[in-house]
Design an enzyme around this catalytic site. Sequence first.
Site, PDB file in Angstrom:
ATOM      1  CG  HIS A  64     104.146  52.249  42.092  1.00  0.00           C
ATOM      2  ND1 HIS A  64     103.505  51.555  42.224  1.00  0.00           N
ATOM      3  CD2 HIS A  64     105.039  51.961  43.333  1.00  0.00           C
ATOM      4  CE1 HIS A  64     102.848  50.740  42.970  1.00  0.00           C
ATOM      5  NE2 HIS A  64     103.291  51.027  43.799  1.00  0.00           N
ATOM      6  CD  GLU A  86     100.368  56.936  51.717  1.00  0.00           C
ATOM      7  OE1 GLU A  86      99.170  56.106  52.500  1.00  0.00           O
ATOM      8  OE2 GLU A  86     101.513  55.602  51.008  1.00  0.00           O
TER       9      GLU A  86
END
Lengths: 324, 325
Positions: free
Chosen positions: A128, A60
């Site tokens: 999440h 990321e």
Amino acid sequence: MRTLTGREAVREALTEEMKRDEKVFLLGEDIGVYGGAFGVTAGMIDEFGEKRVRDTPISEAAIAGAAVGASLVGMRPVAEMMFMDFITIASDQIMNQGAKIHYMFGGQLNAPFVLRMPAGAAEAGAQHTQSLEALLYHIPGLKVVMPSTPYDLKGLLKTAIRDDNPVMFIEHKKGYGEKGEVPEEEYTIPFGKADIKREGKDVTIIATSHMVYKALNAAEELEKKGVDAEVLDPRTLVPLDMESIVKSVSKTGKVVIVHEAHRRGGIGGDIAARISDSDAFYYLEKPIKRVTGPNTPVPFSPVLESEFIPNEEKIIEAVLKITD
Amino acid sequence: MELSEEKKENMYRNMLRIRQFERKVDQFISRGDITGTTHLYIGQEAVAVGAVNALEKEDYISSTHRGHGHSIAKGSDIKEMMAELFGKSTGACKGKGGSLHIIDTETHNLGANGIVGGGIPIAVGAALAMDMQEKDEVILNFFSDGAMNQGAFHEAANLASTWNLPVVFVCENNQYGMSTSVEKAFNIKDLAARAKAYNIPGVKIDGNKVLEVYDAVKEGVKRAREGGGPSLIVAETYRWKGHSKSDAKVYRSKEEEQAWKDRDPIAHFEEELKNEGLLDDDKVKKIHEEVDSEIEKAVTFAQDSPYPAKKELFDDVYVDAEVEL
């Protein structure tokens, strides 16, 4: 008018902008043949090829950093964070680098990239499901967009891609399946323009992202109880359309702010403070109420998760507290 | 390619320019005339100058918190640099950046970076943009031994290699990340060995020898420009001064410092050029005078320049948009 899902609206915005400007390209985890974790970019690799729809390693910081760097040298990257939770892994690139580049370099450089990120609780537990917009909202230099409907998703994403600043584009996972009218003709939606999703005169419900749908449902119920609620969707948090908020609050005199993110340090607190700082303060008849996720992580069990997510019942309860 | 006499003399001059600039900054910092802190490049001049001279003018660099040397080597106006350190409106960043954020887009310098390792993914992104636009340019990304232990390095090096991007990674191993020696921070002796993990060439060189740096970077640049992808060059060097203003250097010995000072990159190159007959004492003296006078002019410019108007606090947060108050 034709209807599209939120997912289709985002895909259409990406597709149109990539056709319009060859500098626009996508990068992210599994956005190619897989089509993205939520299917947003499905089929796009066939249309644009793997150079412009780039699958990345699970990195990321490198994804966000590559988006920043490419934007400095003439490209207009649109990077996908598979889940908004993952911005924490890329936070240096977003908060210290991309956000600051224009300012700390005295305006010499700008970083026109977009980071798309699915947010919100959707049966996936603590890592999440988060709505972390307040982290981004806090950082000067970022624009923060949080659309609700397919129409807004498309029009605002097109504006985001054309914007010369770093734009954080927050998509709610549950918004991908929502349907709504989207015209065939080209359109964009300017930043900093709230949308009154429902007009009313008794109370202003300020709701963001998927909470807009819940606020609208609540407003229907409230009408049966004789309360005429206005639902205001800010659409962009930075910039925030305080003018429309002040106008609506001055009309209704009562405010309920609804967001899915945790209450503590959430944007609801700041919106409330900004209302108190404004001329609308003199029109307030009751305390400003907030309906938000609690200050807990998002739990997994469906029973607990639905307890976490603000719902119509809680919105109605908050409204009735200040309108009864 | 053999370097021209003119270019060699210019490299010498630039190394000296960096050293004298930094000495001047050091004085101002310790007197408090420049506020805040700074990270001086003294002792590492051969890396910046050798590396940047291996580039074409249009090629890019990106730099670090110890970045003054990189900017000077790339050709930044030292008046604007000095003014930036003084926080003046005529500075490279209009006084917004300071020592940690000097930039110069005109010389294709994407800027210094206050976060160790933070610039590496950005350099890789810039290389991606060059590749996608089929440009002939490459980017030279400076970082340090300290940055090599950041996750950002690993992510970015892997991405650059996997996508075969035109970037040359130049790691300046100045032996310490603040106080922590490379011996304490790595379980390998040769940092260039990490290149193997990315299947890219990695080479360790003497970073105090400007021509050795030049040759190694030239090869990396050629490779990148010809589509051969990234490479890693680890230049062994030493920062003479402390990490920053507050550093009392308790973690290293005077003997160690002296041993590195005996390997002064500028003195070494001066001697080489004298042996080649390119320099003599008179010429050296003349270059010193010219450099010092140039730096004095930069100081005068900085001192005479105005501070930013208070309202400039609010400028340049966004392009074409006011910051919300």
